[in-house]
Design a protein around this motif. Structure first.
Motif, PDB file in Angstrom:
ATOM      1  N   TYR A 150       0.836  -1.200   0.000  1.00 25.61           N
ATOM      2  CA  TYR A 150       0.000   0.000   0.000  1.00 25.61           C
ATOM      3  C   TYR A 150       0.875   1.256   0.000  1.00 25.61           C
ATOM      4  O   TYR A 150       0.677   2.176  -0.798  1.00 25.61           O
ATOM      5  CB  TYR A 150      -0.917  -0.017   1.212  1.00 25.61           C
ATOM      6  CG  TYR A 150      -1.878   1.148   1.280  1.00 25.61           C
ATOM      7  CD1 TYR A 150      -3.039   1.167   0.504  1.00 25.61           C
ATOM      8  CD2 TYR A 150      -1.635   2.226   2.116  1.00 25.61           C
ATOM      9  CE1 TYR A 150      -3.924   2.229   0.558  1.00 25.61           C
ATOM     10  CE2 TYR A 150      -2.512   3.303   2.179  1.00 25.61           C
ATOM     11  CZ  TYR A 150      -3.658   3.288   1.398  1.00 25.61           C
ATOM     12  OH  TYR A 150      -4.534   4.359   1.461  1.00 25.61           O
ATOM     13  N   ALA A 151       1.866   1.294   0.897  1.00 20.37           N
ATOM     14  CA  ALA A 151       2.747   2.466   0.981  1.00 20.37           C
ATOM     15  C   ALA A 151       3.525   2.667  -0.311  1.00 20.37           C
ATOM     16  O   ALA A 151       3.712   3.805  -0.768  1.00 20.37           O
ATOM     17  CB  ALA A 151       3.695   2.321   2.169  1.00 20.37           C
ATOM     18  N   ALA A 152       3.986   1.587  -0.911  1.00 18.97           N
ATOM     19  CA  ALA A 152       4.708   1.698  -2.177  1.00 18.97           C
ATOM     20  C   ALA A 152       3.828   2.323  -3.257  1.00 18.97           C
ATOM     21  O   ALA A 152       4.258   3.202  -4.011  1.00 18.97           O
ATOM     22  CB  ALA A 152       5.205   0.327  -2.631  1.00 18.97           C
ATOM     23  N   SER A 153       2.578   1.880  -3.325  1.00 21.08           N
ATOM     24  CA  SER A 153       1.673   2.417  -4.343  1.00 21.08           C
ATOM     25  C   SER A 153       1.395   3.896  -4.108  1.00 21.08           C
ATOM     26  O   SER A 153       1.339   4.691  -5.051  1.00 21.08           O
ATOM     27  CB  SER A 153       0.360   1.624  -4.363  1.00 21.08           C
ATOM     28  OG  SER A 153      -0.445   1.874  -3.218  1.00 21.08           O
ATOM     29  N   LYS A 154       1.257   4.286  -2.847  1.00 24.22           N
ATOM     30  CA  LYS A 154       0.916   5.671  -2.545  1.00 24.22           C
ATOM     31  C   LYS A 154       2.120   6.597  -2.666  1.00 24.22           C
ATOM     32  O   LYS A 154       1.972   7.766  -3.057  1.00 24.22           O
ATOM     33  CB  LYS A 154       0.280   5.755  -1.155  1.00 24.22           C
ATOM     34  CG  LYS A 154      -1.052   5.015  -1.036  1.00 24.22           C
ATOM     35  CD  LYS A 154      -2.081   5.550  -2.022  1.00 24.22           C
ATOM     36  CE  LYS A 154      -3.454   4.927  -1.827  1.00 24.22           C
ATOM     37  NZ  LYS A 154      -4.479   5.502  -2.746  1.00 24.22           N
ATOM     38  N   HIS A 155       3.322   6.114  -2.333  1.00 20.26           N
ATOM     39  CA  HIS A 155       4.528   6.890  -2.623  1.00 20.26           C
ATOM     40  C   HIS A 155       4.651   7.127  -4.131  1.00 20.26           C
ATOM     41  O   HIS A 155       4.988   8.230  -4.578  1.00 20.26           O
ATOM     42  CB  HIS A 155       5.780   6.143  -2.130  1.00 20.26           C
ATOM     43  CG  HIS A 155       6.140   6.382  -0.702  1.00 20.26           C
ATOM     44  ND1 HIS A 155       5.428   5.845   0.348  1.00 20.26           N
ATOM     45  CD2 HIS A 155       7.143   7.093  -0.134  1.00 20.26           C
ATOM     46  CE1 HIS A 155       5.992   6.210   1.493  1.00 20.26           C
ATOM     47  NE2 HIS A 155       7.028   6.970   1.220  1.00 20.26           N
ATOM     48  N   ALA A 156       4.411   6.081  -4.909  1.00 21.07           N
ATOM     49  CA  ALA A 156       4.572   6.181  -6.362  1.00 21.07           C
ATOM     50  C   ALA A 156       3.576   7.153  -6.977  1.00 21.07           C
ATOM     51  O   ALA A 156       3.898   7.850  -7.951  1.00 21.07           O
ATOM     52  CB  ALA A 156       4.430   4.800  -7.000  1.00 21.07           C
ATOM     53  N   ILE A 157       2.381   7.216  -6.433  1.00 18.43           N
ATOM     54  CA  ILE A 157       1.381   8.159  -6.953  1.00 18.43           C
ATOM     55  C   ILE A 157       1.886   9.590  -6.812  1.00 18.43           C
ATOM     56  O   ILE A 157       1.685  10.421  -7.702  1.00 18.43           O
ATOM     57  CB  ILE A 157       0.032   7.965  -6.235  1.00 18.43           C
ATOM     58  CG1 ILE A 157      -0.656   6.707  -6.772  1.00 18.43           C
ATOM     59  CG2 ILE A 157      -0.876   9.184  -6.421  1.00 18.43           C
ATOM     60  CD1 ILE A 157      -1.902   6.305  -6.013  1.00 18.43           C
ATOM     61  N   ILE A 158       2.590   9.892  -5.713  1.00 14.28           N
ATOM     62  CA  ILE A 158       3.133  11.239  -5.534  1.00 14.28           C
ATOM     63  C   ILE A 158       4.180  11.542  -6.599  1.00 14.28           C
ATOM     64  O   ILE A 158       4.188  12.620  -7.202  1.00 14.28           O
ATOM     65  CB  ILE A 158       3.708  11.401  -4.119  1.00 14.28           C
ATOM     66  CG1 ILE A 158       2.576  11.356  -3.090  1.00 14.28           C
ATOM     67  CG2 ILE A 158       4.484  12.710  -3.996  1.00 14.28           C
ATOM     68  CD1 ILE A 158       3.045  11.356  -1.653  1.00 14.28           C
TER      69      ILE A 158
END
Length: 251
Positions: free
Chosen positions: A159-167
Motif C-alpha cells: 500500500y505504501a509503495a503504491s501511494k509513494h509512487a502516486i506522488i
C-alpha cells in the motif's frame, strides 16, 4: 472565500465514488454547481451516490468501469465527454488497502493487486483524462495518495509503495502539463471514517484514532473540501503539490 456556485458549468469525473471520500466529493461538487460523473466497478454499487448527488442538485452520470481494463477507462472518459461536452476536473480516488503482513510474507498476487489498482489504475485514468484535457486546453487532476505516501507503514509495504509512487507520478505529470494549463496535484488523507478504515482495523477504529494527535478520525467531507479547493480557481497557482490532510499523523 469560496462561492456556492464555484463549479457551475464544470464537469467533475470521480472514481471510487461508491462511498467515503469519493461519495463526499461527488456530493460537494454537485452542491457547488458541477455536473458529475461517478465511477466504480458496478453500476448497482453507485446507486446511493447517484441519488445523493441528485439530491444535492447535480446532473449525474453513473458509469460502471473496471480500472484493470484500459479499454473500459478510455470508453468511460469518452462517455463523459459525449454526455457533458468536456472534462474539467478528474479526482482519481479509486484504491484498495492491503492485507497487513510483513514484506517477506506478501504474496506476489497480493502485491500485484494493490499496485495494479492503486498505481496502474491511477496511471490509466490519468492517461485518458489528460488526453482529453490537452485536447480542450485546460483541466485539473487530483490523485488520492495517502499519509502512507510520505512515511512507512508496518505491515503495509504494498500500500505504501503504491501511494509513494502516486506522488512521484503526480509531480512528474505536473511538470509535463503546467504550460498547457493543466494542473496535477495529490491529496494525502490520514485515517478517515470510511468503510476502508473499518476493514483495515477489523472494526477496531480506536487503534487508528490513537495514532492521531487530534484525537479523532477525519471525515470524508474534510478531504472533499481539500479536493474542491485544489480544483477551484483559488487553487490556480498550485500544481505538483501533495497536500496532507491527516490530523497531524505524519508529523
Amino acid at each position: 472565500m469560496s462561492k456556492p456556485d464555484r463549479f457551475t458549468g464544470k464537469v467533475a469525473f470521480i472514481t471510487g465514488a461508491i462511498s467515503g471520500i469519493g461519495r463526499a466529493a461527488a456530493i460537494a461538487f454537485a452542491a457547488e454547481g458541477a455536473r458529475v460523473a461517478i465511477l466504480d466497478r458496478t453500476s448497482n454499487a453507485l446507486k446511493e451516490t447517484e441519488e445523493a448527488v441528485k439530491v444535492a442538485g447535480g446532473d449525474v452520470l453513473a458509469i460502471a468501469c473496471d480500472v484493470s481494463s484500459p479499454e473500459q477507462v478510455e470508453a468511460a472518459v469518452k462517455q463523459v465527454v459525449k454526455r457533458f461536452g468536456r472534462l474539467d476536473i478528474a479526482f482519481n480516488n479509486a484504491g484498495v488497502e492491503n492485507k497487513a503482513a510483513p514484506l517477506h510474507e506478501i504474496e506476489l498476487g497480493e502485491w500485484d493487486r494493490i499496485l495494479g489498482i492503486n498505481l496502474r489504475g491511477t496511471f490509466v485514468y490519468m492517461k485518458h483524462e489528460i488526453t482529453q484535457m490537452v485536447h480542450q486546453g485546460d483541466g485539473v487532476v487530483v490523485n488520492t495518495s495517502s499519509g502512507a505516501g510520505i512515511r512507512g507503514v508496518a505491515g503495509g509495504a504494498a500500500y505504501a509503495a503504491s501511494k509513494h509512487a502516486i506522488i512521484g507520478m503526480t509531480k512528474s505529470a505536473a511538470l509535463n502539463y503546467a504550460k498547457q494549463n493543466i494542473r496535477v496535484n495529490a491529496v494525502l488523507p490520514g485515517n478517515i471514517e470510511t468503510p476502508m478504515m473499518d476493514r483495515f482495523t477489523g472494526g477496531d477504529v480506536q487503534k487508528a484514532i490513537d495514532l492521531k494527535p487530534v484525537g479523532r478520525l477525519g471525515k470524508p467531507e474534510e478531504i472533499a473540501e481539500a479536493v474542491l479547493w485544489m480544483s477551484s480557481d483559488l487553487g490556480g497557482f498550485v500544481t505538483g503539490s501533495s497536500i496532507v490532510v491527516d490530523g497531524g499523523w505524519s508529523l
